[in-house]
Design a protein around this motif. Structure first.
Motif, PDB file in Angstrom:
ATOM      1  N   GLY A  41      -2.892  39.767  -0.662  1.00 52.55           N
ATOM      2  CA  GLY A  41      -2.998  39.599   0.790  1.00 52.55           C
ATOM      3  C   GLY A  41      -2.469  38.253   1.253  1.00 52.55           C
ATOM      4  N   ALA A  42      -2.786  37.194   0.507  1.00 53.12           N
ATOM      5  CA  ALA A  42      -2.281  35.867   0.869  1.00 53.12           C
ATOM      6  C   ALA A  42      -0.768  35.800   0.705  1.00 53.12           C
ATOM      7  CB  ALA A  42      -2.957  34.801   0.011  1.00 53.12           C
ATOM      8  N   ALA A  43      -0.236  36.416  -0.366  1.00 54.49           N
ATOM      9  CA  ALA A  43       1.212  36.392  -0.592  1.00 54.49           C
ATOM     10  C   ALA A  43       1.960  37.118   0.513  1.00 54.49           C
ATOM     11  CB  ALA A  43       1.530  37.018  -1.952  1.00 54.49           C
ATOM     12  N   VAL A  44       1.371  38.163   1.064  1.00 50.23           N
ATOM     13  CA  VAL A  44       2.007  38.900   2.159  1.00 50.23           C
ATOM     14  C   VAL A  44       1.797  38.179   3.492  1.00 50.23           C
ATOM     15  CG1 VAL A  44       1.916  41.053   3.474  1.00 50.23           C
ATOM     16  CG2 VAL A  44       1.869  41.122   0.987  1.00 50.23           C
ATOM     17  N   ALA A  45       0.628  37.592   3.679  1.00 47.62           N
ATOM     18  CA  ALA A  45       0.293  36.990   4.973  1.00 47.62           C
ATOM     19  C   ALA A  45       1.062  35.704   5.258  1.00 47.62           C
ATOM     20  CB  ALA A  45      -1.205  36.719   5.037  1.00 47.62           C
ATOM     21  N   VAL A  46       1.334  34.888   4.237  1.00 49.22           N
ATOM     22  CA  VAL A  46       1.981  33.592   4.472  1.00 49.22           C
ATOM     23  C   VAL A  46       3.357  33.749   5.117  1.00 49.22           C
ATOM     24  CG1 VAL A  46       2.972  31.588   3.309  1.00 49.22           C
ATOM     25  CG2 VAL A  46       0.654  32.317   2.764  1.00 49.22           C
ATOM     26  N   PRO A  47       4.288  34.574   4.567  1.00 51.69           N
ATOM     27  CA  PRO A  47       5.585  34.688   5.248  1.00 51.69           C
ATOM     28  C   PRO A  47       5.492  35.377   6.607  1.00 51.69           C
ATOM     29  CG  PRO A  47       5.500  36.092   3.291  1.00 51.69           C
ATOM     30  CD  PRO A  47       4.264  35.272   3.295  1.00 51.69           C
ATOM     31  N   VAL A  48       4.560  36.300   6.763  1.00 45.70           N
ATOM     32  CA  VAL A  48       4.415  36.972   8.060  1.00 45.70           C
ATOM     33  C   VAL A  48       3.955  35.971   9.117  1.00 45.70           C
ATOM     34  CG1 VAL A  48       3.078  38.702   9.320  1.00 45.70           C
ATOM     35  CG2 VAL A  48       4.018  39.257   7.086  1.00 45.70           C
ATOM     36  N   VAL A  49       2.987  35.142   8.778  1.00 39.64           N
ATOM     37  CA  VAL A  49       2.495  34.141   9.727  1.00 39.64           C
ATOM     38  C   VAL A  49       3.592  33.116  10.034  1.00 39.64           C
ATOM     39  CG1 VAL A  49       0.846  32.248  10.002  1.00 39.64           C
ATOM     40  CG2 VAL A  49       0.081  34.446   9.095  1.00 39.64           C
ATOM     41  N   LYS A  50       4.345  32.687   9.009  1.00 40.13           N
ATOM     42  CA  LYS A  50       5.448  31.751   9.255  1.00 40.13           C
ATOM     43  C   LYS A  50       6.490  32.359  10.178  1.00 40.13           C
ATOM     44  CE  LYS A  50       7.125  29.066   6.156  1.00 40.13           C
ATOM     45  NZ  LYS A  50       7.764  28.547   4.936  1.00 40.13           N
ATOM     46  N   TYR A  51       6.783  33.647   9.992  1.00 45.18           N
ATOM     47  CA  TYR A  51       7.756  34.325  10.848  1.00 45.18           C
ATOM     48  C   TYR A  51       7.255  34.394  12.291  1.00 45.18           C
ATOM     49  CZ  TYR A  51      10.372  38.137  12.968  1.00 45.18           C
ATOM     50  OH  TYR A  51      11.115  38.902  13.817  1.00 45.18           O
ATOM     51  N   LEU A  52       5.977  34.729  12.465  1.00 43.14           N
ATOM     52  CA  LEU A  52       5.437  34.851  13.814  1.00 43.14           C
ATOM     53  C   LEU A  52       5.346  33.501  14.523  1.00 43.14           C
ATOM     54  CD1 LEU A  52       2.608  37.472  13.174  1.00 43.14           C
ATOM     55  CD2 LEU A  52       4.824  37.845  14.268  1.00 43.14           C
TER      56      LEU A  52
END
Length: 200
Positions: A41-52
């Motif tokens: 979950g953290a590995a998926v969330a970090v790039p998504v949050v950076k993109y947003l």
């Protein structure tokens, strides 16, 4: 014992209390599963949050206008290959951060800068001065000197970059790849019995 009372079978095993410190297989697998899900979950969330959040905090070092060199290095009436460094490149990109483009000088102050990629499937096009055509080696697409479609599978002309001249240097807006969906110009041609219009 009265006649109304039925005999009750009692189990000889006594219930023993479970020690909370004892690790069972089920408990261990449950904890490993929770830990694994948290890592994924953290590995998926970090790039998504950076993109947003990227539009909120733009990169201070980002420069979309890139210099291709002095205007004197592009003679009038000629088309030359130029290279620039991608403004969004990373240190580990190596030689792949160098982007090529074709520069055509139409007059003293007017330039056309074409993306090197064919508008069909993106193969790099080559300029042939003898025939005054851009040719795509992959599927036979051809473009006139002004970037408009001549023949082959491409349905449109070459994409172009916005240009400006600053302090005697030719600059292009290389902040985004030229496509139909952004502000990059599109050279189109409408052949109507020898007449052609170029929109960009």
């Amino acid at each position: 014992m009265s006649e109304l009372e039925l005999p009750v079978e009692r189990n000889n095993e006594e219930l023993t209390p479970v020690d909370p410190l004892t690790v069972s297989r089920r408990w261990l697998l449950l904890k490993i599963g929770v830990l694994f899900n948290a890592v994924v979950g953290a590995a998926v969330a970090v790039p998504v949050v950076k993109y947003l959040l990227s539009p909120v905090k733009p990169d201070a070092d980002y420069k979309s206008w890139i210099s291709l060199g002095s205007v004197d290095s592009f003679p009038v009436g000629e088309t030359r290959l130029a290279k620039f460094t991608n403004p969004v490149s990373q240190e580990w990109d190596g030689e792949t951060d160098r982007v090529a483009c074709w520069v055509r000088r139409t007059s003293r102050q007017e330039f056309q800068v074409f993306a090197i990629n064919c508008a069909h499937l993106g193969c790099p096009v080559r300029w042939f001065p003898q025939s005054q055509l851009f040719m795509c080696p992959c599927h036979g697409g051809a473009y006139y000197a002004d970037g408009s479609r001549a023949s082959g599978p491409p349905e449109r002309g070459l994409f172009t970059y916005d240009t400006k001249i600053v302090d005697g240097k030719l600059q292009i807006d290389a902040g985004q790849m030229p496509t139909l969906s952004n502000t990059a110009k599109l050279v189109q041609i409408e052949n109507a019995r020898g007449g052609s219009t170029c929109a960009g």
